[in-house]
Design a protein around this motif. Structure first.
Motif, PDB file in Angstrom:
ATOM      1  N   LYS A 175       0.794  -1.232   0.000  1.00 53.40           N
ATOM      2  CA  LYS A 175       0.000   0.000   0.000  1.00 53.40           C
ATOM      3  C   LYS A 175       0.829   1.287   0.000  1.00 53.40           C
ATOM      4  O   LYS A 175       0.505   2.237  -0.702  1.00 53.40           O
ATOM      5  N   VAL A 176       1.887   1.328   0.821  1.00 56.84           N
ATOM      6  CA  VAL A 176       2.688   2.548   0.987  1.00 56.84           C
ATOM      7  C   VAL A 176       4.140   2.262   0.629  1.00 56.84           C
ATOM      8  O   VAL A 176       4.690   1.232   1.020  1.00 56.84           O
ATOM      9  N   ALA A 177       4.753   3.176  -0.112  1.00 54.85           N
ATOM     10  CA  ALA A 177       6.191   3.095  -0.396  1.00 54.85           C
ATOM     11  C   ALA A 177       6.854   4.378   0.088  1.00 54.85           C
ATOM     12  O   ALA A 177       6.397   5.478  -0.233  1.00 54.85           O
ATOM     13  N   VAL A 178       7.902   4.237   0.883  1.00 52.93           N
ATOM     14  CA  VAL A 178       8.660   5.382   1.376  1.00 52.93           C
ATOM     15  C   VAL A 178       9.950   5.497   0.576  1.00 52.93           C
ATOM     16  O   VAL A 178      10.739   4.551   0.520  1.00 52.93           O
ATOM     17  N   PHE A 179      10.146   6.664  -0.061  1.00 54.22           N
ATOM     18  CA  PHE A 179      11.363   6.970  -0.810  1.00 54.22           C
ATOM     19  C   PHE A 179      12.181   7.972   0.012  1.00 54.22           C
ATOM     20  O   PHE A 179      11.651   8.982   0.470  1.00 54.22           O
ATOM     21  N   SER A 180      13.471   7.737   0.141  1.00 53.02           N
ATOM     22  CA  SER A 180      14.327   8.646   0.897  1.00 53.02           C
ATOM     23  C   SER A 180      15.597   8.941   0.114  1.00 53.02           C
ATOM     24  O   SER A 180      16.093   8.084  -0.616  1.00 53.02           O
ATOM     25  N   THR A 181      16.111  10.154   0.283  1.00 55.89           N
ATOM     26  CA  THR A 181      17.419  10.479  -0.279  1.00 55.89           C
ATOM     27  C   THR A 181      18.250  11.189   0.775  1.00 55.89           C
ATOM     28  O   THR A 181      17.740  11.944   1.596  1.00 55.89           O
ATOM     29  N   GLY A 182      19.551  10.897   0.791  1.00 53.29           N
ATOM     30  CA  GLY A 182      20.456  11.558   1.709  1.00 53.29           C
ATOM     31  C   GLY A 182      20.468  10.954   3.101  1.00 53.29           C
ATOM     32  O   GLY A 182      19.851   9.921   3.370  1.00 53.29           O
ATOM     33  N   ALA A 183      21.159  11.651   4.008  1.00 53.19           N
ATOM     34  CA  ALA A 183      21.425  11.119   5.332  1.00 53.19           C
ATOM     35  C   ALA A 183      20.198  11.049   6.228  1.00 53.19           C
ATOM     36  O   ALA A 183      20.245  10.437   7.299  1.00 53.19           O
ATOM     37  N   ILE A 184      19.080  11.628   5.799  1.00 47.62           N
ATOM     38  CA  ILE A 184      17.844  11.500   6.564  1.00 47.62           C
ATOM     39  C   ILE A 184      17.247  10.101   6.424  1.00 47.62           C
ATOM     40  O   ILE A 184      16.207   9.783   7.004  1.00 47.62           O
ATOM     41  N   PHE A 185      17.939   9.258   5.691  1.00 46.63           N
ATOM     42  CA  PHE A 185      17.535   7.857   5.531  1.00 46.63           C
ATOM     43  C   PHE A 185      17.318   7.173   6.880  1.00 46.63           C
ATOM     44  O   PHE A 185      16.440   6.326   7.025  1.00 46.63           O
TER      45      PHE A 185
END
Length: 313
Positions: free
Chosen positions: A184-194
């Protein structure tokens, strides 16, 4: 991340004498091993980032692969004309490295908050933009931009970031990395906030929501294929960045989504909501104040799911 970058660059420079590192009069505690081992491949340009960038472009056009290094906005926003005219326009082999993306230098105020750099650098033609999420990605990203022909931007954290990957196989510029599957949900992250995205994913799972999790170490070129696939598979895509939501990673994802035809996921962009921080404090504190901490990510995701009446069963 910065220690990982320096160690990796030392290994590269020992094998390739055409590699040169230029600093804008900082980072000496971290860069000391480089200049001690490779003094002829190191220059301190002083607090003169525009000159540093033009100097790097000239060296690159004579056959060198040049890395420039400074904190926050100084190697990017302060030298943007030189990056555009001297480096990018000529496709010069200059690798611009920023240590301290986002709120790393939060206690020093907005002049040291790098929250527009991704949007500005990705707007420049032929500039490749990377923002690794952990130490493993930082090592691979450093090697990748060294091997990549042309002007690149590498956005790093500062120090103390967690090692989230055990290892990353087949790292490629322009490719996202799936960390875990979900529904249902996909989380995309970039950078050190991963690290916040990882914690938020775990908190959501404990609450009955099992999101898929992806890290995007490359912001430009964005991994359009992964975005398209996820847009068809999931109901909600959440982008997480320690950066302004205007023009950055979330915007890059949204640009791909906007051109899709038919049923597609909704996008929730989490980042700095088009403002400057007038508050000083630690990186962790500012992330929470501006809605990017793991708890705030969870709150926003739950709010959208409730609003959209998305059935998670």
């Amino acid at each position: 991340m910065r220690d990982t970058f320096v160690k990796t660059l030392i290994d590269i420079a020992k094998e390739d004498k055409n590699v040169h590192l230029i600093t804008g009069d900082l980072g000496f505690g971290v860069l000391k091993p480089f200049w001690e081992q490779l003094p002829d491949q190191f220059t301190n340009a002083g607090i003169a980032e525009q000159n540093m960038t033009s100097f790097a472009a000239g060296m690159a056009l004579e056959g060198k692969t040049v890395f420039t290094y400074s904190i926050g906005n100084f190697p990017t926003l302060r030298a943007i004309e030189q990056i555009r005219n001297d480096c990018a326009y000529h496709n010069a082999n200059v690798k611009i490295v920023c240590v301290g993306g986002g709120f790393v230098y939060g206690s020093l105020g907005m002049s040291h908050h790098a929250t527009e750099d991704l949007s500005i650098m990705r707007a420049l033609p032929d500039v490749t933009v990377l923002a690794p999420g952990d130490l493993v990605e930082a090592e691979h990203a450093t090697r990748a931009i060294y091997e990549h022909e042309g002007t690149c931007y590498l956005r790093l954290g500062r120090g103390g970031e967690k090692r989230i990957h055990d290892e990353t196989e087949d790292f490629q510029i322009g490719k996202a990395i799936q960390i875990k599957e979900g529904e249902k949900v996909a989380v995309f992250s970039t950078g050190a906030i991963f690290d916040e995205a990882v914690e938020a994913s775990e908190m959501l799972k404990k609450g009955g929501i099992n999101p898929a999790l992806y890290t995007f170490p490359t912001v430009k070129p964005i991994d359009s294929e992964t975005i398209r696939e996820c847009a068809k598979e999931f109901d909600l895509i959440v982008t997480v960045e320690e950066h302004n939501v205007i023009g950055g990673f979330g915007s890059a994802v949204s640009e791909v989504m906007a051109e899709l035809v038919g049923t597609k996921a909704r996008v929730l962009k989490i980042g700095l909501n088009d403002k400057y921080s007038s508050i000083v404090g630690s990186q962790k504190y500012l992330r929470d104040v501006y809605g990017m901490s793991c708890t705030k990510i969870v709150e926003k995701v739950k709010g959208v799911l409730s609003e959209q009446n998305i059935n998670l069963s």
